[in-house]
Design a protein around this motif. Structure first.
Motif, PDB file in Angstrom:
ATOM      1  N   VAL A   1       0.840  -1.197   0.000  1.00 24.58           N
ATOM      2  CA  VAL A   1       0.000   0.000   0.000  1.00 24.58           C
ATOM      3  C   VAL A   1       0.879   1.253   0.000  1.00 24.58           C
ATOM      4  N   GLU A   2       1.968   1.221   0.741  1.00 22.54           N
ATOM      5  CA  GLU A   2       2.889   2.367   0.759  1.00 22.54           C
ATOM      6  C   GLU A   2       3.578   2.534  -0.586  1.00 22.54           C
ATOM      7  N   ALA A   3       3.912   1.437  -1.247  1.00 24.22           N
ATOM      8  CA  ALA A   3       4.496   1.509  -2.594  1.00 24.22           C
ATOM      9  C   ALA A   3       3.492   2.148  -3.546  1.00 24.22           C
ATOM     10  N   TYR A   4       2.228   1.765  -3.413  1.00 23.12           N
ATOM     11  CA  TYR A   4       1.178   2.388  -4.237  1.00 23.12           C
ATOM     12  C   TYR A   4       1.081   3.872  -3.950  1.00 23.12           C
ATOM     13  N   ARG A   5       1.101   4.248  -2.670  1.00 22.79           N
ATOM     14  CA  ARG A   5       0.991   5.658  -2.303  1.00 22.79           C
ATOM     15  C   ARG A   5       2.127   6.475  -2.940  1.00 22.79           C
ATOM     16  N   LYS A   6       3.339   5.944  -2.892  1.00 22.82           N
ATOM     17  CA  LYS A   6       4.483   6.630  -3.506  1.00 22.82           C
ATOM     18  C   LYS A   6       4.287   6.766  -5.004  1.00 22.82           C
ATOM     19  N   TRP A   7       3.825   5.696  -5.655  1.00 18.49           N
ATOM     20  CA  TRP A   7       3.557   5.736  -7.087  1.00 18.49           C
ATOM     21  C   TRP A   7       2.514   6.795  -7.399  1.00 18.49           C
ATOM     22  N   ARG A   8       1.430   6.803  -6.636  1.00 15.11           N
ATOM     23  CA  ARG A   8       0.341   7.760  -6.859  1.00 15.11           C
ATOM     24  C   ARG A   8       0.823   9.194  -6.661  1.00 15.11           C
ATOM     25  N   ASP A   9       1.580   9.423  -5.587  1.00 19.38           N
ATOM     26  CA  ASP A   9       2.078  10.773  -5.320  1.00 19.38           C
ATOM     27  C   ASP A   9       3.043  11.235  -6.406  1.00 19.38           C
ATOM     28  N   LYS A  10       3.900  10.323  -6.867  1.00 22.74           N
ATOM     29  CA  LYS A  10       4.832  10.667  -7.948  1.00 22.74           C
ATOM     30  C   LYS A  10       4.075  10.938  -9.239  1.00 22.74           C
ATOM     31  N   LYS A  11       3.085  10.119  -9.513  1.00 20.90           N
ATOM     32  CA  LYS A  11       2.274  10.282 -10.722  1.00 20.90           C
ATOM     33  C   LYS A  11       1.596  11.645 -10.726  1.00 20.90           C
ATOM     34  N   GLU A  12       1.081  12.050  -9.576  1.00 24.95           N
ATOM     35  CA  GLU A  12       0.403  13.341  -9.482  1.00 24.95           C
ATOM     36  C   GLU A  12       1.354  14.495  -9.755  1.00 24.95           C
ATOM     37  N   THR A  13       2.612  14.379  -9.379  1.00 28.81           N
ATOM     38  CA  THR A  13       3.554  15.475  -9.603  1.00 28.81           C
ATOM     39  C   THR A  13       4.087  15.482 -11.029  1.00 28.81           C
ATOM     40  N   VAL A  14       4.000  14.333 -11.722  1.00 28.30           N
ATOM     41  CA  VAL A  14       4.516  14.241 -13.079  1.00 28.30           C
ATOM     42  C   VAL A  14       3.413  14.466 -14.110  1.00 28.30           C
ATOM     43  N   ASP A  15       2.171  14.396 -13.698  1.00 30.18           N
ATOM     44  CA  ASP A  15       1.060  14.575 -14.628  1.00 30.18           C
ATOM     45  C   ASP A  15       1.155  15.910 -15.347  1.00 30.18           C
ATOM     46  N   ILE A  16       0.474  15.968 -16.451  1.00 29.56           N
ATOM     47  CA  ILE A  16       0.459  17.200 -17.237  1.00 29.56           C
ATOM     48  C   ILE A  16      -0.220  18.307 -16.441  1.00 29.56           C
ATOM     49  N   ILE A  17       0.379  19.484 -16.487  1.00 30.16           N
ATOM     50  CA  ILE A  17      -0.198  20.648 -15.816  1.00 30.16           C
ATOM     51  C   ILE A  17      -0.427  21.741 -16.849  1.00 30.16           C
ATOM     52  N   GLU A  18      -1.308  22.631 -16.534  1.00 28.37           N
ATOM     53  CA  GLU A  18      -1.597  23.730 -17.438  1.00 28.37           C
ATOM     54  C   GLU A  18      -1.000  24.999 -16.848  1.00 28.37           C
ATOM     55  N   VAL A  19      -0.168  25.672 -17.646  1.00 28.33           N
ATOM     56  CA  VAL A  19       0.474  26.897 -17.211  1.00 28.33           C
ATOM     57  C   VAL A  19       0.228  27.970 -18.258  1.00 28.33           C
ATOM     58  N   GLU A  20      -0.429  29.027 -17.857  1.00 27.82           N
ATOM     59  CA  GLU A  20      -0.714  30.162 -18.727  1.00 27.82           C
ATOM     60  C   GLU A  20      -1.289  29.726 -20.064  1.00 27.82           C
ATOM     61  N   GLY A  21      -2.252  28.854 -20.033  1.00 29.51           N
ATOM     62  CA  GLY A  21      -2.937  28.429 -21.249  1.00 29.51           C
ATOM     63  C   GLY A  21      -2.192  27.386 -22.044  1.00 29.51           C
ATOM     64  N   GLU A  22      -0.936  27.099 -21.691  1.00 39.09           N
ATOM     65  CA  GLU A  22      -0.172  26.066 -22.375  1.00 39.09           C
ATOM     66  C   GLU A  22      -0.184  24.804 -21.542  1.00 39.09           C
ATOM     67  N   VAL A  23      -0.273  23.677 -22.194  1.00 38.51           N
ATOM     68  CA  VAL A  23      -0.184  22.410 -21.495  1.00 38.51           C
ATOM     69  C   VAL A  23       1.245  21.914 -21.644  1.00 38.51           C
ATOM     70  N   ILE A  24       1.910  21.740 -20.501  1.00 30.42           N
ATOM     71  CA  ILE A  24       3.281  21.239 -20.526  1.00 30.42           C
ATOM     72  C   ILE A  24       3.415  20.129 -19.502  1.00 30.42           C
ATOM     73  N   ASP A  25       4.410  19.307 -19.710  1.00 33.04           N
ATOM     74  CA  ASP A  25       4.686  18.236 -18.764  1.00 33.04           C
ATOM     75  C   ASP A  25       5.515  18.808 -17.630  1.00 33.04           C
ATOM     76  N   SER A  26       5.161  18.490 -16.407  1.00 31.86           N
ATOM     77  CA  SER A  26       5.853  19.068 -15.256  1.00 31.86           C
ATOM     78  C   SER A  26       7.328  18.675 -15.226  1.00 31.86           C
ATOM     79  N   GLU A  27       7.695  17.482 -15.746  1.00 27.78           N
ATOM     80  CA  GLU A  27       9.102  17.093 -15.798  1.00 27.78           C
ATOM     81  C   GLU A  27       9.854  17.999 -16.756  1.00 27.78           C
TER      82      GLU A  27
END
Length: 147
Positions: free
Chosen positions: A116-142
Motif C-alpha cells: 500500500v505504501e508503494a502504491y501511495r508513492k507511485w500515486r504521489d509521484k504520478k500526481e507530480t509528473v502529470d500534465i499541468i496547465e500553465v498560462e494556457g499552455e499544457v506542458i509536462d511538469s518534468e
C-alpha cells in the motif's frame, strides 16, 4: 472480546476470490464502501486507509497500477466485505458496532502496508509528473523542471 482476524479472513476468502475476477462486482463494492465512509464519521480512525484502499482498487481496475499482488487485492476486498456486512462480529446497528470493522481494516492495512505504501508513492509521484496547465499552455511538469 478478542477478534480472530485469521478466521475472518478465512471466512471471507472464497467470496473475495469470486469478486476478484468480477470487475463489475468489485466496482459496486467500492462504491458501496465509499458511500458508507462518506456517511459515517465513526470511521474517521481508518478513513485514510479506506480511501487509499479505494484509490488502489480503482487504479488497479483501470490497469493504471498493476504492481500489487493478488493477495493484497484480496485482503482489501475482504476488508470491504467485512465493512459492508451489518451483522459481523459486533452488529453495526449497535452502539460501537463499527469497532470491529475498524480493527479489521487496521489489521489488513498492517498486513499489506508495504504494498500500500508503494502504491501511495507511485500515486504521489504520478500526481507530480502529470500534465499541468500553465498560462494556457499544457506542458509536462518534468519538462518544466528542466527549463
Amino acid at each position: 472480546m478478542k477478534i480472530d482476524f485469521d478466521e475472518i479472513i478465512r471466512n471471507l476468502e472464497s467470496k473475495a476470490n469470486s469478486i476478484y475476477y468480477n470487475n463489475e462486482k468489485l466496482r459496486d463494492i467500492v462504491e458501496r464502501v465509499k458511500s458508507i465512509v462518506e456517511n459515517n464519521p465513526e470511521l474517521k480512525k481508518v478513513i485514510e486507509e479506506i480511501k487509499l484502499f479505494i484509490d488502489l482498487i480503482r487504479d488497479w481496475l483501470r490497469k493504471d497500477y498493476r504492481e500489487v499482488s493478488q493477495t493484497s487485492i484480496l485482503m482489501i476486498i475482504i476488508a470491504f466485505l467485512y465493512l459492508l456486512n451489518p451483522f459481523d462480529l459486533i452488529p453495526d446497528f449497535l452502539a460501537a458496532g463499527l469497532i470491529d470493522d475498524i480493527a479489521v481494516i487496521a489489521y489488513i492495512f498492517r498486513k499489506i502496508k508495504e504494498e500500500v505504501e508503494a502504491y501511495r508513492k507511485w500515486r504521489d509521484k504520478k500526481e507530480t509528473v502529470d500534465i499541468i496547465e500553465v498560462e494556457g499552455e499544457v506542458i509536462d511538469s518534468e519538462e518544466d523542471k528542466n527549463q
